[in-house]
Design a protein around this motif. Sequence first.
Motif, PDB file in Angstrom:
ATOM      1  N   ALA A 141      -4.446  12.799 -16.719  1.00 38.56           N
ATOM      2  CA  ALA A 141      -4.840  11.385 -16.641  1.00 38.56           C
ATOM      3  C   ALA A 141      -3.639  10.463 -16.467  1.00 38.56           C
ATOM      4  CB  ALA A 141      -5.611  10.997 -17.902  1.00 38.56           C
ATOM      5  N   GLY A 142      -2.460  11.009 -16.287  1.00 39.74           N
ATOM      6  CA  GLY A 142      -1.269  10.183 -16.106  1.00 39.74           C
ATOM      7  C   GLY A 142      -0.925   9.423 -17.364  1.00 39.74           C
ATOM      8  N   VAL A 143      -0.449   8.194 -17.193  1.00 36.46           N
ATOM      9  CA  VAL A 143      -0.027   7.394 -18.338  1.00 36.46           C
ATOM     10  C   VAL A 143      -1.200   7.140 -19.285  1.00 36.46           C
ATOM     11  CG1 VAL A 143       0.913   5.159 -19.048  1.00 36.46           C
ATOM     12  CG2 VAL A 143       1.853   6.314 -17.051  1.00 36.46           C
ATOM     13  N   GLU A 144      -2.401   7.056 -18.728  1.00 38.48           N
ATOM     14  CA  GLU A 144      -3.576   6.810 -19.570  1.00 38.48           C
ATOM     15  C   GLU A 144      -3.811   7.942 -20.551  1.00 38.48           C
ATOM     16  OE1 GLU A 144      -5.232   3.980 -19.631  1.00 38.48           O
ATOM     17  OE2 GLU A 144      -3.800   3.230 -18.144  1.00 38.48           O
ATOM     18  N   GLY A 145      -3.323   9.114 -20.227  1.00 39.77           N
ATOM     19  CA  GLY A 145      -3.529  10.270 -21.114  1.00 39.77           C
ATOM     20  C   GLY A 145      -2.424  10.449 -22.133  1.00 39.77           C
ATOM     21  N   LEU A 146      -1.498   9.478 -22.153  1.00 39.05           N
ATOM     22  CA  LEU A 146      -0.396   9.542 -23.110  1.00 39.05           C
ATOM     23  C   LEU A 146      -0.585   8.477 -24.181  1.00 39.05           C
ATOM     24  CD1 LEU A 146       2.577   9.863 -20.582  1.00 39.05           C
ATOM     25  CD2 LEU A 146       1.263  11.714 -21.664  1.00 39.05           C
ATOM     26  N   GLN A 147      -0.041   8.740 -25.357  1.00 35.66           N
ATOM     27  CA  GLN A 147      -0.186   7.812 -26.475  1.00 35.66           C
ATOM     28  C   GLN A 147       1.192   7.521 -27.053  1.00 35.66           C
ATOM     29  OE1 GLN A 147      -2.600   9.418 -29.626  1.00 35.66           O
ATOM     30  NE2 GLN A 147      -2.041   7.808 -31.088  1.00 35.66           N
ATOM     31  N   SER A 148       1.604   6.234 -27.008  1.00 34.01           N
ATOM     32  CA  SER A 148       2.916   5.868 -27.544  1.00 34.01           C
ATOM     33  C   SER A 148       3.090   4.364 -27.489  1.00 34.01           C
ATOM     34  CB  SER A 148       4.031   6.532 -26.730  1.00 34.01           C
ATOM     35  OG  SER A 148       5.299   6.021 -27.111  1.00 34.01           O
ATOM     36  N   PRO A 149       3.778   3.779 -28.473  1.00 36.63           N
ATOM     37  CA  PRO A 149       4.056   2.330 -28.429  1.00 36.63           C
ATOM     38  C   PRO A 149       5.161   1.968 -27.446  1.00 36.63           C
ATOM     39  CG  PRO A 149       4.971   3.309 -30.431  1.00 36.63           C
ATOM     40  CD  PRO A 149       4.166   4.376 -29.776  1.00 36.63           C
ATOM     41  N   ILE A 150       5.869   2.942 -26.868  1.00 38.86           N
ATOM     42  CA  ILE A 150       6.978   2.608 -25.965  1.00 38.86           C
ATOM     43  C   ILE A 150       6.573   2.666 -24.493  1.00 38.86           C
ATOM     44  CG2 ILE A 150       8.683   3.458 -27.619  1.00 38.86           C
ATOM     45  CD1 ILE A 150       9.067   5.903 -25.757  1.00 38.86           C
ATOM     46  N   LEU A 151       5.373   3.139 -24.190  1.00 35.02           N
ATOM     47  CA  LEU A 151       4.982   3.319 -22.784  1.00 35.02           C
ATOM     48  C   LEU A 151       4.954   1.996 -22.019  1.00 35.02           C
ATOM     49  CD1 LEU A 151       2.153   5.979 -23.155  1.00 35.02           C
ATOM     50  CD2 LEU A 151       4.417   6.304 -22.136  1.00 35.02           C
ATOM     51  N   LYS A 152       4.654   0.895 -22.711  1.00 34.64           N
ATOM     52  CA  LYS A 152       4.563  -0.399 -22.032  1.00 34.64           C
ATOM     53  C   LYS A 152       5.910  -0.880 -21.522  1.00 34.64           C
ATOM     54  CE  LYS A 152       4.817  -2.651 -26.565  1.00 34.64           C
ATOM     55  NZ  LYS A 152       4.064  -3.461 -27.555  1.00 34.64           N
ATOM     56  N   PHE A 153       7.001  -0.258 -22.013  1.00 35.19           N
ATOM     57  CA  PHE A 153       8.340  -0.648 -21.572  1.00 35.19           C
ATOM     58  C   PHE A 153       8.861   0.222 -20.430  1.00 35.19           C
ATOM     59  CE2 PHE A 153       8.228  -1.582 -26.213  1.00 35.19           C
ATOM     60  CZ  PHE A 153       8.279  -2.968 -26.137  1.00 35.19           C
ATOM     61  N   MET A 154       8.059   1.196 -19.977  1.00 31.26           N
ATOM     62  CA  MET A 154       8.582   2.195 -19.046  1.00 31.26           C
ATOM     63  C   MET A 154       7.725   2.272 -17.788  1.00 31.26           C
ATOM     64  SD  MET A 154       9.380   5.113 -21.929  1.00 31.26           S
ATOM     65  CE  MET A 154      10.219   6.189 -20.808  1.00 31.26           C
ATOM     66  N   PRO A 155       8.345   2.225 -16.600  1.00 29.64           N
ATOM     67  CA  PRO A 155       7.581   2.375 -15.353  1.00 29.64           C
ATOM     68  C   PRO A 155       6.873   3.729 -15.294  1.00 29.64           C
ATOM     69  CG  PRO A 155       9.812   1.595 -14.926  1.00 29.64           C
ATOM     70  CD  PRO A 155       9.770   1.996 -16.353  1.00 29.64           C
ATOM     71  N   GLU A 156       5.732   3.743 -14.621  1.00 30.21           N
ATOM     72  CA  GLU A 156       4.935   4.961 -14.573  1.00 30.21           C
ATOM     73  C   GLU A 156       5.674   6.098 -13.883  1.00 30.21           C
ATOM     74  OE1 GLU A 156       0.949   4.706 -13.223  1.00 30.21           O
ATOM     75  OE2 GLU A 156       0.464   2.915 -14.409  1.00 30.21           O
ATOM     76  N   ASP A 157       6.452   5.783 -12.841  1.00 33.56           N
ATOM     77  CA  ASP A 157       7.144   6.865 -12.140  1.00 33.56           C
ATOM     78  C   ASP A 157       8.225   7.495 -13.010  1.00 33.56           C
ATOM     79  OD1 ASP A 157       8.619   4.500 -12.031  1.00 33.56           O
ATOM     80  OD2 ASP A 157       9.666   5.104 -10.189  1.00 33.56           O
ATOM     81  N   VAL A 158       8.865   6.675 -13.860  1.00 35.01           N
ATOM     82  CA  VAL A 158       9.861   7.219 -14.791  1.00 35.01           C
ATOM     83  C   VAL A 158       9.179   8.117 -15.815  1.00 35.01           C
ATOM     84  CG1 VAL A 158      11.504   6.634 -16.624  1.00 35.01           C
ATOM     85  CG2 VAL A 158      11.478   5.318 -14.482  1.00 35.01           C
ATOM     86  N   VAL A 159       8.041   7.666 -16.321  1.00 31.86           N
ATOM     87  CA  VAL A 159       7.295   8.477 -17.297  1.00 31.86           C
ATOM     88  C   VAL A 159       6.879   9.804 -16.665  1.00 31.86           C
ATOM     89  CG1 VAL A 159       5.203   8.615 -18.690  1.00 31.86           C
ATOM     90  CG2 VAL A 159       6.481   6.464 -18.564  1.00 31.86           C
ATOM     91  N   ALA A 160       6.380   9.748 -15.412  1.00 30.63           N
ATOM     92  CA  ALA A 160       5.946  10.967 -14.733  1.00 30.63           C
ATOM     93  C   ALA A 160       7.124  11.928 -14.536  1.00 30.63           C
ATOM     94  CB  ALA A 160       5.306  10.622 -13.394  1.00 30.63           C
ATOM     95  N   SER A 161       8.267  11.393 -14.118  1.00 26.67           N
ATOM     96  CA  SER A 161       9.455  12.238 -13.920  1.00 26.67           C
ATOM     97  C   SER A 161       9.901  12.867 -15.248  1.00 26.67           C
ATOM     98  CB  SER A 161      10.594  11.410 -13.328  1.00 26.67           C
ATOM     99  OG  SER A 161      10.266  10.922 -12.055  1.00 26.67           O
ATOM    100  N   MET A 162       9.803  12.089 -16.323  1.00 24.24           N
ATOM    101  CA  MET A 162      10.223  12.604 -17.634  1.00 24.24           C
ATOM    102  C   MET A 162       9.290  13.715 -18.106  1.00 24.24           C
ATOM    103  SD  MET A 162      11.182  10.394 -20.981  1.00 24.24           S
ATOM    104  CE  MET A 162       9.630   9.501 -20.912  1.00 24.24           C
ATOM    105  N   MET A 163       7.998  13.526 -17.926  1.00 26.95           N
ATOM    106  CA  MET A 163       7.047  14.558 -18.345  1.00 26.95           C
ATOM    107  C   MET A 163       7.264  15.850 -17.550  1.00 26.95           C
ATOM    108  SD  MET A 163       5.290  13.195 -20.828  1.00 26.95           S
ATOM    109  CE  MET A 163       6.847  12.405 -21.273  1.00 26.95           C
TER     110      MET A 163
END
Length: 593
Positions: A361-383
């Motif tokens: 589900a991408g970012v929607e499937g992740l749970q964290s208070p810091i996600l709002k500070f991070m671009p989705e592509d960075v989050v995807a690359s990190m995962m």
Amino acid sequence: MRSHNCGLLRSADIDETVTLCGWVDRRRDHGGVIFLDLRDRDGIVQVVFDPDTEEHFATADRVRSEYVLKVTGRVRARSEATVNPSMPTGEIEVLGKEIEVLNTAATPPFQLDEHTSVGEEVRLRYRYMDLRRPEMQQRLRLRSEVTDAVRRFLHGEGFLDIETPILTRATPEGARDYLVPSRTHPGQFFALPQSPQLFKQLLMVSGFDRYYQIAKCFRDEDLRADRQPEFTQIDIETSFMDEAGIMEITERMVRGLFKAVLDVDLPDFPHMTWAEAMERFGSDKPDLRIPLELVSVDDLMQQVDFKVFRGPADDPLGRVAALKVPGGASISRKEIDDYTRYVGNYGARGLAWIKVNDLAAGVEGLQSPILKFMPEDVVASMMERLGVANGDIVFFGADRAGIVNEALGALRIKVGSDQGLVGDGWAPLWVVDFPMFEDDGDGGWTPLHHPFTAPACDLATLREHPGEALSRAYDMVLNGTELGGGSVRIHNLETQEAVFDILGIDPEEAREKFGFLLDALKYGAPPHGGLAFGLDRIVMLMSGAASIRDVIAFPKTQTAACVMTEAPGTVGAAQLRELHIRLREQEKKTGDS
């Protein structure tokens, strides 16, 4: 006084008349028959007294726990119904004929069995009683077996057991010295040795070639479970041998030790550089049984505006690292808060985290208070880099590299233990290629090991780039504990003077503190090196004890005190005058500021 030891009797001794001495472990009265469990250092045997021996039966009836007895009787087989398979002596018992009370005993301050739950301070106050417990007896016997095996190995390899002084002079070796005032030299002090380091190097200069000592050492430092103000080293030094040779012979010693004492064949000892250990595990003594690793994400965090991550990511001395815990999404928020407080003990200012609930589900499937500070592509690359799966949790550290390594390295151990991720068995390794120096925080350098460690580079490179210089040092690590560390030493006067200069020790100070060493290096010092093992740590690991205090006969508390003898204590004015010491009276504190 005795013919046999209690715990060594077996079926082969049936019908023998034996005389035993020991302590009453338990006394039981079963229908006119008295059973005494008699204990000595080798174990327990059951002694039976019946009313046929009237006088001795009456004596047996009066004894209580921890009375000291001398008993004579005949060894006989137990009935099939009363055999105790959990005891080495469980197939036999002794029919008592005579009994003598050698000494009575007051009621013990605590139960002397493996189930005792009394606090450690009480155990240490009555240490002579605590040491009667079978668990403590077994640990100190193990310690004796370890030292015996070490001595036999080293003698077989041509090492000489040579004692070095206990009263010496203060030298900087990374911890505070214990000082001893001199009566005959007013105003001057001896120091108790932090290690025999300089003396064993001088023995190499003297031509003894292979030295060892099971040496008492003293350090006035803050204590932990694996630290004591006085401790014991297996101290080794040898000439004309490089680091590969020293590591080979000491590894062979440790392998032989585990085989002889525990019948354990240790697996291979991989070699890992200090830099790799810090990068992957945040520690220079990694526990390889835990399948968790730190992963650097600095480059990804340079793409975010979140200052908590962006600042350390852009700082050459900073680090942003992630620790993935498979299946960790079940960790509760309360547990996360506890972990946050835990890493705070290591200087971390917080603990960020991401739970992976539904990776598809991408970012929607992740749970964290810091996600709002991070671009989705960075989050995807990190995962993707972390290789996460549904049900995982990722913890983050962002700060100066030293703080991140220490905090996440400690968290790795704690989470691994809490989540049942610590594997069985033994995981040894060598950590090599340590830096020569580390930043002292004031623009200078301090030695990572000690100032007598040889550099791996030439002298010109050492002087020009001290922060990049590696040393010829090595540590042996087992299950996350440093068993011992050593190095090839400096045997060249010019190199030793250069190291002192880099450390800010000027020639006058070097001459004052180490003049004898500098002089010795002028007279044909051979290439030499060595290693010192912590005997207490080795026995702690081998016995499964939680602290080295449990493998030392008379240890100190974590405040460096002996509650049994009430040491340290005050001394009289006359003795202080002899030592030319006057105590400053502590100013009385008042409520006024």
